[in-house]
Design an enzyme around this catalytic site. Structure first.
Site, PDB file in Angstrom:
ATOM      1  CG  HIS A 109      -7.207   0.736  -1.649  1.00  0.00           C
ATOM      2  ND1 HIS A 109      -6.537   1.013  -0.479  1.00  0.00           N
ATOM      3  CD2 HIS A 109      -7.513  -0.577  -1.610  1.00  0.00           C
ATOM      4  CE1 HIS A 109      -6.426  -0.095   0.237  1.00  0.00           C
ATOM      5  NE2 HIS A 109      -7.000  -1.083  -0.429  1.00  0.00           N
ATOM      6  CE1 TYR A 138     -11.672   1.385   5.071  1.00  0.00           C
ATOM      7  CE2 TYR A 138     -10.634   2.716   6.778  1.00  0.00           C
ATOM      8  CZ  TYR A 138     -10.556   1.997   5.602  1.00  0.00           C
ATOM      9  OH  TYR A 138      -9.353   1.898   4.943  1.00  0.00           O
ATOM     10  CB  CYS A 183      -4.000   3.391  -2.299  1.00  0.00           C
ATOM     11  SG  CYS A 183      -5.126   4.459  -1.362  1.00  0.00           S
ATOM     12  CG  HIS A 198      -1.923   1.019   1.278  1.00  0.00           C
ATOM     13  ND1 HIS A 198      -1.663   2.324   1.585  1.00  0.00           N
ATOM     14  CD2 HIS A 198      -3.250   0.943   1.022  1.00  0.00           C
ATOM     15  CE1 HIS A 198      -2.794   3.015   1.518  1.00  0.00           C
ATOM     16  NE2 HIS A 198      -3.774   2.202   1.171  1.00  0.00           N
ATOM     17  CG  ASP A 257      -9.515   3.638   0.979  1.00  0.00           C
ATOM     18  OD1 ASP A 257      -9.939   3.170   2.043  1.00  0.00           O
ATOM     19  OD2 ASP A 257      -8.341   4.002   0.814  1.00  0.00           O
ATOM     20  CG  HIS A 258     -10.334   6.672   3.492  1.00  0.00           C
ATOM     21  ND1 HIS A 258      -9.187   7.386   3.597  1.00  0.00           N
ATOM     22  CD2 HIS A 258     -10.091   5.493   4.095  1.00  0.00           C
ATOM     23  CE1 HIS A 258      -8.279   6.661   4.225  1.00  0.00           C
ATOM     24  NE2 HIS A 258      -8.809   5.507   4.536  1.00  0.00           N
TER      25      HIS A 258
HETATM   26  C1  DNO Z   1      -6.348   3.302   5.731  1.00  0.00           C
HETATM   27  C2  DNO Z   1      -5.789   2.203   4.954  1.00  0.00           C
HETATM   28  C3  DNO Z   1      -4.439   1.740   5.432  1.00  0.00           C
HETATM   29  C4  DNO Z   1      -4.076   0.433   4.773  1.00  0.00           C
HETATM   30  C5  DNO Z   1      -2.772  -0.121   5.237  1.00  0.00           C
HETATM   31  C6  DNO Z   1      -2.377  -1.324   4.425  1.00  0.00           C
HETATM   32  O1  DNO Z   1      -7.471   3.596   5.654  1.00  0.00           O
HETATM   33  O2  DNO Z   1      -5.781   2.490   3.610  1.00  0.00           O
HETATM   34  O3  DNO Z   1      -4.489   1.574   6.800  1.00  0.00           O
HETATM   35  O4  DNO Z   1      -5.032  -0.520   5.054  1.00  0.00           O
HETATM   36  O5  DNO Z   1      -1.787   0.824   5.170  1.00  0.00           O
HETATM   37  O6  DNO Z   1      -1.341  -1.966   5.065  1.00  0.00           O
END
Ligand code: DNO
Length: 409
Positions: A316, A390, A289, A251, A373-374
């Site tokens: 992501h 989340y 990501c 990531h 994501d987020h």
């Molecule tokens: C946060 C995530 C990170 C991710 C880690 C992967 O929201 O994108 O915490 O899960 O860095 O190891």
């Protein structure tokens, strides 16, 4: 692409039944209860896998199998920890799980200063303020060398022109209160780390002391040494990944800047090229990501997707907006710098290419998993106690937007 969702295990307030109703196909999760540095046993993995499958879903991706700090800073017990890691990988593969997301960020995983930043429309977003972060570093953490580093801090071209972050932190110090300090520590150390990293937990009484202890371990470790340690780790685990068909996907650093005097080595195209070439094995790949990468003004996210799609094992989807002063917030999944529509096109094409040339040893059948994501916090999410970033309704909204984009493509 496979529609996946990050789920925090049986205790998650968002249930698998809810996820089925909104079109999720695959689950992204981890054994969140196993302490850092212990083997994930086959029995524990099987138990969770069966729980997921009994509800009509599949465990598609592990996020994360944490790389312990000793592996990152190269401590005396790193080989032992790498053996533990390898055993967990073997156990995951034996249970049919082949995609593993991890990160190589020292001490802090992702960082934000505000987890409930109000938008004009009544929703809330995550937010990163440089002055608040510098204030945390200089006044709360009181890290040795922090003032000098912030005095020398320069934003990349195009943003933050003329800004003096240290002076802003000093200014902020005049209006901060113990309550506001506490909230900042909660945001940076507890609430963002607690559920993802394992270094810090909700309820830790002395998070700042722990923080200093961890920072001390990195004394003298710069970018080159951290790179060497990442290469060492990847070379050590690749034989197991090949044997078991595991795809590792690192990531990117979030945000993609060097913070707290620590090197960060997965921030830019040059960084990504470096680790892919350093260990040129297709099992050594990337979690693309888009959100983390788009928070760096120097990152052209679409160009990066084109270049790195062939080595991407997990995507992501989210997007950041960078303000003229350099601070950033999470934009709508259809707005911001990342261009999610174009990314969907690039990664869908990559998936089609893979399916045509399906690699042996690849249990995913060439399906490329993505998750949103987020999401925003909206429509009552704020009262439900979800993990920061989340939310349910906000993420569901984003997921629906992305499903629409995919369908149109
Ligand atoms: C946060 C995530 C990170 C991710 C880690 C992967 O929201 O994108 O915490 O899960 O860095 O190891």
């Amino acid at each position: 692409m496979e529609k996946t969702w990050r789920w925090f295990g049986k205790k998650d307030k968002i249930t698998l039944e809810m996820l089925r109703q909104i079109g999720v196909e695959g689950i992204v999760t981890a054994l969140h209860d196993v302490p850092l540095g212990q083997v994930w046993t086959r029995e524990q993995i099987r138990d969770l896998r069966e729980f997921i499958e009994a509800r009509g879903l599949r465990w598609s991706v592990v996020e994360s199998l944490p790389v312990t700090e000793t592996i990152k800073y190269g401590g005396p017990d790193r080989d032992e920890q790498i053996e533990t890691y390898k055993q967990s990988l073997r156990n995951l593969a034996a249970e049919g799980i082949h995609t593993v997301c991890y990160n190589f960020m020292p001490v802090l995983d992702w960082a934000r200063t505000d987890l409930m930043h109000p938008n004009d429309d009544g929703t809330y977003n995550l937010y990163f303020s440089y002055s608040e972060f510098a204030y945390f570093d200089t006044y709360i953490l009181k890290r040795v060398g922090a003032r000098e580093e912030w005095a020398a801090f320069r934003f990349p071209d195009g943003v933050g022109e003329g800004r003096n972050v240290l002076a802003e932190a000093d200014e902020l110090a005049r209006t901060m209160t113990p309550e506001k300090d506490h909230l900042l520590v909660e945001n940076i150390v507890i609430k963002t780390q607690g559920f993802v990293s394992g270094n810090f937990k909700e309820g830790d009484e002395h998070p700042l002391e722990l923080f200093h202890q961890l920072l001390d371990k990195y004394k003298g470790i710069g970018k080159e040494q951290l790179r060497a340690n990442m290469k060492y780790f990847l070379e050590a685990i690749m034989p197991v990944c090949e044997e078991c068909g595991i795809n590792m996907c690192v990531h990117p650093d979030d945000p993609p800047i060097e913070i707290l005097g620590l090197p960060r080595i997965v921030r830019t195209s040059e960084d990504i090229r470096w680790f892919l070439n350093a260990v040129p094995n297709p099992h050594n790949g990337l979690t693309f990501c888009a959100g983390s990468l788009s928070a760096g003004a120097y990152n052209d996210v679409v160009a990066m997707a084109r270049e790195f799609a062939p080595r991407t094992h997990f995507v992501h989807l989210r997007s950041c907006h960078i303000f003229p002063n350099g601070d950033f917030t999470e934009a709508s999944h259809l707005g911001g710098r990342a261009n999610v529509v174009e990314l969907c096109r690039i990664f869908s094409a990559e998936e089609t290419r893979r399916q045509a040339t399906s690699l042996p040893n690849d249990s995913s059948q060439g399906l490329l998993p993505f998750r949103v994501d987020h999401g925003k916090t909206m429509l009552g999410d704020e009262t439900r106690g979800y993990n920061a970033g989340y939310s349910f309704l906000g993420r569901m909204f984003a997921m629906a937007q992305v499903q629409g984009v995919m369908a149109a493509i």
